[in-house]
Scaffold this active site. Structure first.
Site, short mmCIF file in Angstrom:
data_model
loop_
_atom_site.label_atom_id
_atom_site.label_comp_id
_atom_site.label_asym_id
_atom_site.label_seq_id
_atom_site.Cartn_x
_atom_site.Cartn_y
_atom_site.Cartn_z
N SER A 1 1.02 -1.27 0.01
CA SER A 1 -0.05 0.00 -0.08
C SER A 1 1.03 1.16 -0.08
O SER A 1 1.70 1.56 -1.19
CB SER A 1 -1.08 -0.08 1.13
OG SER A 1 -1.97 0.71 1.03
N LYS B 1 -19.87 18.19 8.24
CA LYS B 1 -18.98 18.35 8.94
C LYS B 1 -18.65 17.58 10.32
O LYS B 1 -17.53 17.14 10.54
CB LYS B 1 -18.96 19.77 9.95
CG LYS B 1 -17.87 20.27 10.80
CD LYS B 1 -16.74 20.67 9.57
CE LYS B 1 -15.44 21.06 10.58
NZ LYS B 1 -14.59 21.40 9.53
#
Length: 295
Positions: free
Chosen positions: A113, A165
């Site tokens: 990764s 948010k």
């Protein structure tokens, strides 16, 4: 006669006081002060563990790049990946460095990764046949503790300035709109990963995309997919770096200076501290280029 005795007395005093000072100076002197250094050096930069703070690695790469006695660099990677931004920062510095001095990536037991992201910026990549690598993808872990909170009577009150948010709030279910937004962000980061691997390896993006589904590859499989150039160990990587750097004879291997371990690292050990940081460090959560083998 007295003047001569005074002279020798002063010489002895200077030797007694200056010798320890000179010894300390030599002991703490950085590698740059090695006056006997010759341009036959291969610098080794280690990327070890979770990739979270890119700055030490960046500083090491820049230092070796500027050192006239270092002709080539080996980036030794033992990492399952880590933060998206940190992985990208190191990748770009590896690419920048390779334009001036050859950089060879040496993949250890795990270089997956974000660990492979870093490696793909090098000019040449060497992996062991059994190296765990690839895992080109993005992962996010967002805990949902709503049921647990309900059982223990815990409630959260959220005050926010925009509807997205508090995406990932563990106290409630994620909405379809929030999930779609996060998926869009992850897809964009995945596309960046594919693009940079293709650019670093000189491959077509479509070729990389065909195996960029998060799958884990052995070193042998990665060689078939052209993600690595050769099967070998760390010494093979050093030899290749010396060859690319035009170093005649046996190269002198120098390692980037490491920071001293903190008190917590001494107490908990490296793996224990990594686990705590992985849980608490907001720089690694929620989006990561990381290989995950445990459920």
């Amino acid at each position: 006669m007295k003047v001569r005795k005074l002279f020798w007395f002063l010489i002895v005093v200077l030797i007694i006081f200056l010798f320890p000072f000179a010894a300390l100076l030599v002991w703490f002197a950085p590698a740059d002060w090695d006056l006997t250094a010759s341009p036959n050096r291969v610098g080794v930069v280690e990327v070890d563990g979770m990739i979270k703070d890119a700055r030490p690695t960046l500083e090491s790469l820049v230092s070796f790049r500027r050192d006239p006695n270092v002709r080539a660099i080996v980036v030794r990677i033992e990492s399952p990946g880590g933060g998206v931004g940190a992985s990208q920062e190191i990748y770009r510095e590896v690419r920048r460095t390779d334009k001036e001095k050859p950089v060879v990536a040496s993949l250890g037991g795990v270089a997956a990764s974000g660990g492979y992201y870093v490696a793909s910026g090098a000019r040449y990549i060497i992996a062991n046949p059994g190296t765990l690598t690839g895992s080109i993808g993005v992962v996010a872990h967002l805990p949902n503790l709503a049921s647990l909170f309900e059982k223990v009577g815990y409630r959260t009150v959220t005050i926010k300035s925009g509807r997205f948010k508090d995406v990932g709030n563990p106290g409630r279910e994620m909405t379809d709109e929030e999930r779609a937004l996060l998926q869009e962000t992850m897809d964009a980061m995945h596309a960046q990963f594919i693009r940079d691997v293709a650019r670093g390896r000189g491959l077509d993006e479509e070729h990389v995309r065909r195996m960029a589904d998060g799958r884990i590859l052995s070193g042998e499989a990665a060689l078939t997919w052209k993600l690595v150039d050769e099967l070998g160990n760390f010494q093979d990587a050093v030899a290749k770096a010396a060859e690319l750097g035009g170093i005649p004879g046996e190269p002198h291997v120098v390692y980037a200076e490491k920071k001293r371990p903190s008190l917590l690292e001494w107490i908990l050990g490296k793996s224990g501290l990594e686990g705590i940081r992985e849980t608490l460090d907001p720089a690694l959560s929620p989006l990561r280029y990381q290989l995950i083998l445990s459920p």
